[in-house]
Each structure stands twice: as structure tokens, then as C-alpha cells.
Design a protein around this motif. Structure first.
Motif, mmCIF file in Angstrom:
data_model
loop_
_atom_site.group_PDB
_atom_site.id
_atom_site.type_symbol
_atom_site.label_atom_id
_atom_site.label_comp_id
_atom_site.label_asym_id
_atom_site.label_seq_id
_atom_site.Cartn_x
_atom_site.Cartn_y
_atom_site.Cartn_z
ATOM 1 N N ALA A 101 0.846 -1.196 0.000
ATOM 2 C CA ALA A 101 0.000 0.000 0.000
ATOM 3 C C ALA A 101 0.880 1.244 0.000
ATOM 4 O O ALA A 101 1.969 1.249 0.572
ATOM 5 N N VAL A 102 0.391 2.283 -0.635
ATOM 6 C CA VAL A 102 1.109 3.549 -0.677
ATOM 7 C C VAL A 102 0.357 4.600 0.137
ATOM 8 O O VAL A 102 0.951 5.529 0.655
ATOM 9 N N ASN A 103 -0.946 4.439 0.257
ATOM 10 C CA ASN A 103 -1.792 5.386 0.975
ATOM 11 C C ASN A 103 -2.614 4.648 2.022
ATOM 12 O O ASN A 103 -2.902 3.463 1.866
ATOM 13 N N LEU A 104 -2.990 5.380 3.063
ATOM 14 C CA LEU A 104 -3.887 4.793 4.053
ATOM 15 C C LEU A 104 -4.795 5.839 4.640
ATOM 16 O O LEU A 104 -4.510 7.043 4.583
ATOM 17 N N ILE A 105 -5.900 5.374 5.179
ATOM 18 C CA ILE A 105 -6.825 6.207 5.933
ATOM 19 C C ILE A 105 -7.055 5.500 7.253
ATOM 20 O O ILE A 105 -7.328 4.300 7.283
ATOM 21 N N ILE A 106 -6.919 6.244 8.341
ATOM 22 C CA ILE A 106 -7.129 5.707 9.686
ATOM 23 C C ILE A 106 -8.580 5.978 10.098
ATOM 24 O O ILE A 106 -9.110 7.050 9.812
ATOM 25 N N PHE A 107 -9.179 5.012 10.784
ATOM 26 C CA PHE A 107 -10.545 5.162 11.300
ATOM 27 C C PHE A 107 -10.576 4.731 12.753
ATOM 28 O O PHE A 107 -9.908 3.774 13.124
ATOM 29 N N HIS A 108 -11.337 5.428 13.542
ATOM 30 C CA HIS A 108 -11.663 4.921 14.874
ATOM 31 C C HIS A 108 -12.973 5.551 15.323
ATOM 32 O O HIS A 108 -13.444 6.520 14.734
ATOM 33 N N ASN A 109 -13.575 4.961 16.326
ATOM 34 C CA ASN A 109 -14.855 5.447 16.829
ATOM 35 C C ASN A 109 -14.691 5.991 18.237
ATOM 36 O O ASN A 109 -13.712 5.707 18.921
ATOM 37 N N HIS A 110 -15.642 6.805 18.643
ATOM 38 C CA HIS A 110 -15.752 7.260 20.024
ATOM 39 C C HIS A 110 -17.077 6.708 20.563
ATOM 40 O O HIS A 110 -18.143 7.064 20.034
ATOM 41 N N PRO A 111 -17.054 5.844 21.578
ATOM 42 C CA PRO A 111 -18.307 5.309 22.117
ATOM 43 C C PRO A 111 -19.277 6.388 22.599
ATOM 44 O O PRO A 111 -20.487 6.184 22.603
ATOM 45 N N SER A 112 -18.759 7.553 22.951
ATOM 46 C CA SER A 112 -19.619 8.657 23.379
ATOM 47 C C SER A 112 -20.384 9.270 22.211
ATOM 48 O O SER A 112 -21.277 10.084 22.417
ATOM 49 N N GLN A 113 -20.014 8.883 20.985
ATOM 50 C CA GLN A 113 -20.568 9.413 19.735
ATOM 51 C C GLN A 113 -20.172 10.870 19.475
ATOM 52 O O GLN A 113 -20.727 11.520 18.605
ATOM 53 N N SER A 114 -19.197 11.370 20.228
ATOM 54 C CA SER A 114 -18.638 12.685 19.936
ATOM 55 C C SER A 114 -17.747 12.543 18.704
ATOM 56 O O SER A 114 -16.897 11.659 18.646
ATOM 57 N N LEU A 115 -17.952 13.404 17.733
ATOM 58 C CA LEU A 115 -17.148 13.349 16.518
ATOM 59 C C LEU A 115 -15.981 14.334 16.552
ATOM 60 O O LEU A 115 -15.284 14.503 15.558
ATOM 61 N N ALA A 116 -15.758 14.941 17.703
ATOM 62 C CA ALA A 116 -14.658 15.904 17.837
ATOM 63 C C ALA A 116 -13.328 15.176 18.016
ATOM 64 O O ALA A 116 -13.253 14.142 18.690
ATOM 65 N N PHE A 117 -12.283 15.718 17.405
ATOM 66 C CA PHE A 117 -10.940 15.163 17.562
ATOM 67 C C PHE A 117 -10.373 15.592 18.907
ATOM 68 O O PHE A 117 -10.384 16.770 19.241
ATOM 69 N N SER A 118 -9.886 14.625 19.665
ATOM 70 C CA SER A 118 -9.236 14.926 20.933
ATOM 71 C C SER A 118 -7.797 15.353 20.641
ATOM 72 O O SER A 118 -7.279 15.097 19.547
ATOM 73 N N PRO A 119 -7.119 15.976 21.605
ATOM 74 C CA PRO A 119 -5.704 16.322 21.410
ATOM 75 C C PRO A 119 -4.861 15.076 21.080
ATOM 76 O O PRO A 119 -3.938 15.153 20.275
ATOM 77 N N GLU A 120 -5.202 13.924 21.684
ATOM 78 C CA GLU A 120 -4.477 12.678 21.402
ATOM 79 C C GLU A 120 -4.698 12.223 19.956
ATOM 80 O O GLU A 120 -3.769 11.754 19.301
ATOM 81 N N ASP A 121 -5.941 12.376 19.469
ATOM 82 C CA ASP A 121 -6.242 12.013 18.078
ATOM 83 C C ASP A 121 -5.409 12.848 17.105
ATOM 84 O O ASP A 121 -4.869 12.333 16.130
ATOM 85 N N ILE A 122 -5.307 14.118 17.380
ATOM 86 C CA ILE A 122 -4.536 15.024 16.517
ATOM 87 C C ILE A 122 -3.054 14.665 16.557
ATOM 88 O O ILE A 122 -2.396 14.597 15.510
ATOM 89 N N LYS A 123 -2.537 14.383 17.752
ATOM 90 C CA LYS A 123 -1.124 14.015 17.898
ATOM 91 C C LYS A 123 -0.818 12.712 17.139
ATOM 92 O O LYS A 123 0.183 12.615 16.422
ATOM 93 N N ILE A 124 -1.676 11.714 17.287
ATOM 94 C CA ILE A 124 -1.493 10.424 16.608
ATOM 95 C C ILE A 124 -1.482 10.621 15.095
ATOM 96 O O ILE A 124 -0.648 10.054 14.382
ATOM 97 N N THR A 125 -2.408 11.437 14.603
ATOM 98 C CA THR A 125 -2.500 11.662 13.151
ATOM 99 C C THR A 125 -1.250 12.349 12.627
ATOM 100 O O THR A 125 -0.702 11.954 11.588
ATOM 101 N N LYS A 126 -0.779 13.361 13.332
ATOM 102 C CA LYS A 126 0.448 14.058 12.899
ATOM 103 C C LYS A 126 1.647 13.110 12.903
ATOM 104 O O LYS A 126 2.460 13.122 11.980
#
Length: 167
Positions: free
Chosen positions: A110-135
């Protein structure tokens, strides 16, 4: 399948070199140079939206119960090579490890990827940890001439996209 089933009825009924005298068999085509729907009013279909539709069924059993992280592995043309679960977590978090993810990418070519995860709270906001992991994932992919195209939070009624949010 035989070739006759793939052809239109008009082609099957007329023989090569014959003219078609019955014009009722032809479809009328109308060309408009000024479309009624302006480009800004057309529904916008994004890569994140298409990826969300494909990946959502993989989250059926966990959306409200615990977090799971998945990756969609893509080739250079962004065609899906496959999906893989990275981790199963608890109510608060799950692990997205760049080494494990890059290993999957190398093994599947693979050359490209997309990461997915869910929040059981159903909040769709990115947490600071989510942003750090993505970067971190984007930096790790760049080292191997690969791309992390997006990180999508999956919810019951929608999604949130890292790239669409402009992080």
C-alpha cells in the motif's frame, strides 16, 4: 454471458450496414449549455465520505461499547487493497501504533492509508491525542514515501474527517 445479452436491442435488431428506418427506436438527447444546478449547489462527495460508507459496517458491534481502530490500505490510484483492524480498546481509548501500521502498508504494498476509529460517546470531535497520533502517522508515512490521507472518526449518524476539518 453471451455477447447478445450485452448488446442493446437496437444493435441486435439491425444488421451491420443496414440503415434504421424506424426512428422511434432512437432515444432523444437534449443538450443544455446552462445547467439548472450550479456547481456550488451540487452535493459534494469527498474521499472521506466514500471511505466512511465503506468502513462503517466494520464498526457495527462496537460503536457504543468500546473504541476500535482500523486502517484502509490503498494503492497509488487510491483503490482499496483491504482493511485491517489495528486495535481494540476500552471506553476511553485505543492504540494506533505507527510501526504496526507501516508494517501493514509494506506487507500489502500500500502507498496510501486512511485511519478510522470510533468514540463510544458518539462525539465526533478530535481529541488532542487524536490530533497528535495523526500528525505522527503522517510524519512516519512520509519517511517511507507513503501517505496518511486522512483520519476519520466514525459515528452512528456521521463522521469527522481530519483533512476536511483543516487540521
Amino acid at each position: 454471458m453471451n455477447e447478445k445479452n450485452l448488446s442493446s436491442p437496437l444493435i441486435n435488431e439491425t444488421k451491420a450496414g443496414e440503415d434504421c428506418d424506424d426512428l422511434t427506436l432512437l432515444s432523444e438527447v437534449e443538450i443544455k449549455y446552462k445547467p439548472e444546478v450550479k456547481p456550488k449547489d451540487r452535493p459534494r462527495v469527498t474521499m472521506a465520505m466514500e471511505a466512511y460508507k465503506l468502513i462503517k459496517p466494520f464498526f457495527e458491534g462496537c460503536l457504543y461499547h468500546h473504541e476500535e481502530a482500523w486502517v484502509m490500505l490503498l494503492n497509488t490510484s487510491c483503490k482499496v487493497l483491504g482493511v485491517a483492524r489495528l486495535s481494540v480498546g476500552n471506553q476511553e481509548h485505543t492504540i494506533i501504533d505507527p510501526r504496526t501500521t507501516l508494517q501493514l502498508m509494506v506487507k500489502t504494498n500500500a502507498v496510501n492509508l486512511i485511519i478510522f476509529h470510533n468514540h463510544p460517546s458518539q462525539s465526533l470531535a478530535f481529541s488532542p491525542e487524536d490530533i497528535k497520533i495523526t500528525k505522527n502517522m503522517m510524519k512516519a508515512c512520509k519517511l517511507l514515501n507513503m501517505n496518511c490521507l486522512d483520519h476519520i472518526i466514525v459515528g452512528e449518524d456521521g463522521y469527522s474527517s481530519y483533512s476536511e476539518e483543516g487540521y
